[in-house]
Design an enzyme around this catalytic site. Structure first.
Site, PDB file in Angstrom:
ATOM      1  CD  GLU A  41       0.624 -14.464  -2.179  1.00 21.97           C
ATOM      2  OE1 GLU A  41       1.153 -15.004  -3.213  1.00 21.97           O
ATOM      3  OE2 GLU A  41      -0.294 -14.247  -2.064  1.00 21.97           O
ATOM      4  CG  HIS A  42       2.266 -12.234  -6.647  1.00 20.70           C
ATOM      5  ND1 HIS A  42       2.350 -12.457  -7.966  1.00 20.70           N
ATOM      6  CD2 HIS A  42       0.945 -12.466  -6.110  1.00 20.70           C
ATOM      7  CE1 HIS A  42       1.351 -13.063  -8.291  1.00 20.70           C
ATOM      8  NE2 HIS A  42       0.655 -13.221  -7.069  1.00 20.70           N
ATOM      9  CD  GLU A  87      -2.810 -14.714  -9.144  1.00 19.70           C
ATOM     10  OE1 GLU A  87      -3.375 -15.519  -8.443  1.00 19.70           O
ATOM     11  OE2 GLU A  87      -1.908 -13.868  -9.266  1.00 19.70           O
ATOM     12  CD  GLU A 143       5.076 -10.909  -9.935  1.00 13.83           C
ATOM     13  OE1 GLU A 143       4.510 -12.001  -9.655  1.00 13.83           O
ATOM     14  OE2 GLU A 143       6.311 -11.048 -10.379  1.00 13.83           O
ATOM     15  CG  HIS A 180      -2.907 -11.398  -4.636  1.00 12.20           C
ATOM     16  ND1 HIS A 180      -2.683 -11.051  -5.872  1.00 12.20           N
ATOM     17  CD2 HIS A 180      -2.519 -12.532  -4.776  1.00 12.20           C
ATOM     18  CE1 HIS A 180      -2.197 -11.936  -6.842  1.00 12.20           C
ATOM     19  NE2 HIS A 180      -2.192 -13.087  -5.769  1.00 12.20           N
TER      20      HIS A 180
END
Length: 419
Positions: A50-51, A127, A120, A47
């Site tokens: 992906e970011h 998140e 990030e 994940h």
């Protein structure tokens, strides 16, 4: 559907679906790796990668990526699941080249600039915090972890804050290097396009993607068990379930029809019995999740503290009643819902693009809606009975979050379901 296939020399599979009556194209790259391909000490890296794909390349800054796609009115996005990762876009037909150029750039030439990575990292921690603050979301992670404890299939897609805080730039780059390869990818495109042009662009932009990388996959082993956590919430969030079927199981469609009839809509058995007749919940539904080598069937319900003691016995009773099968009208409604959902989704280029990619990744053959409709229609009482009988072979899984004081103990739940 006018589906066409091609394969590049490096093994990248390309599937397209031409729809000349629209003005848009949806396209993306689906990678056959996800959370279950992570080592435990780097859980969340898929994940995180992906970011980071959107945070700058050798040719484009993070801002330039966003500005270029939005300058033509397009959309760019991605997601990570337990078994795959996707990077996709939707643009007007004349901007297809730009979209594929950006997608190939972020996958092949991301620079993982340290300052961008630190920013990030904080975004992902937020998140995770948001997910933890959303009980009707995070309850499914708890359910997954108890169903598949101490193994890759049970770990969360987002990872844990502790791991994300220490995840290094080298670990993210290493995951990309060791897991992403053309042989594990599908380029899918749907809309007003020319198949030959998509293949030509892919050959030019993605030919340097390495052909194949061997990766190990820890087998999924359904165990079952209980998770409960007391939290100061207005509602108790419950997921009760069992081991399910694999994606290639002959009874896959039977399990989906069963779930739809049981808890897939306002006319479903669970909705009518638990909400409409008894008033025990505001939300209730059932679901099936299938993987390459395992699966889950479950019921989600949100209820008040006072109703919790009555709710779980009712859920157990309704689950046991599945052994009696469904009426002809119940099965007919479920099949109609599934067929309509499938066929209506085909009106969206984005849905068609994703369905073609996932089907090719999973089954190695083109997406075939008429065949899927036939399999839905073929589900009968015997198939439903086979599915139900297989759920009784292993312990249940129960996850509960909120005011859990009135919830009976897990041993009692197990005894009810063994009756």
């Amino acid at each position: 559907m006018t589906t066409r296939l091609a394969t590049l020399s490096n093994g990248l599979r390309i599937v397209t679906d031409r729809i000349p009556t629209v003005d848009t194209v949806s396209l993306g790259l689906w990678v056959d790796v996800g959370t279950r391909h992570e080592a435990p000490e780097i859980n969340g890296v898929a994940h995180f990668l992906e970011h980071m794909a959107f945070k700058g390349t050798e040719r484009r800054s993070a801002r330039a990526i966003a500005e270029e796609i939005e300058a033509v009115g397009g959309h760019l996005n991605a997601y990570t699941s337990r078994e795959s990762t996707a990077y996709y876009a939707k643009v007007l037909k004349e901007d297809t080249t730009l979209a594929l150029d950006i997608l190939s750039d972020i996958l092949l030439h991301s620079n993982f600039e340290p300052a961008e990575m630190e920013r990030e990292r904080q975004v992902i921690l937020q998140e995770i915090g948001q997910a933890n603050d959303t009980p009707d979301d995070i309850i499914f992670d708890h359910f997954q972890e108890r169903a598949f404890p101490d193994q890759a299939m049970g770990r969360p897609v987002l990872g844990s804050p502790e791991i994300i805080r220490r995840l290094s730039r080298e670990a993210v780059i290493g995951y990309l290097r060791d897991h992403y390869s053309a042989g594990r990818m599908v380029l899918s495109a749907s809309g007003n396009l020319q198949h030959e042009r998509i293949v030509e662009l892919a050959d030019r932009l993605l030919s340097e993607m390495p052909a194949e990388r061997a990766i190990s996959t820890e087998a999924a082993r359904y165990t079952g068990g209980e998770f409960r956590q007391a939290r100061d919430l207005e509602q108790l969030h419950i997921v009760l379930g069992f081991g399910g079927l694999t994606l290639d199981d002959p009874d896959y469609y039977a399990a989906s029809v069963l779930s739809t009839a049981f808890g897939g809509g306002m006319s479903s058995r669970l909705f009518q019995e638990v909400r409409e007749k008894r008033g025990l919940v505001y939300t209730i539904n059932s679901f099936t999740h299938s993987y390459r080598d395992g699966g889950l069937f479950g019921i989600y319900a949100g209820t008040g503290e006072e109703e919790a003691a009555e709710l779980v016995p009712v859920l157990c009773d309704e689950t046991l009643r599945l052994a009696d099968g469904f009426s002809e009208s119940e099965l007919a409604r479920a099949k109609a819902q599934m067929k309509a959902g499938l066929l209506m989704s085909l009106e969206s280029t984005g849905a068609r693009c994703e369905q073609m990619a996932q089907y090719l990744l999973i089954h190695g053959t083109p997406f075939d809606p008429p065949e899927m409709v036939k399999r839905i229609e073929a589900v009968d009482d015997a198939a439903i009975a086979r599915v139900v009988s297989r759920w009784r072979d292993a312990p249940p899984t129960l996850a509960a979050l909120g005011p859990v004081g009135a919830l009976e103990d897990f041993a009692r739940v197990e005894a009810r379901l063994a009756a």
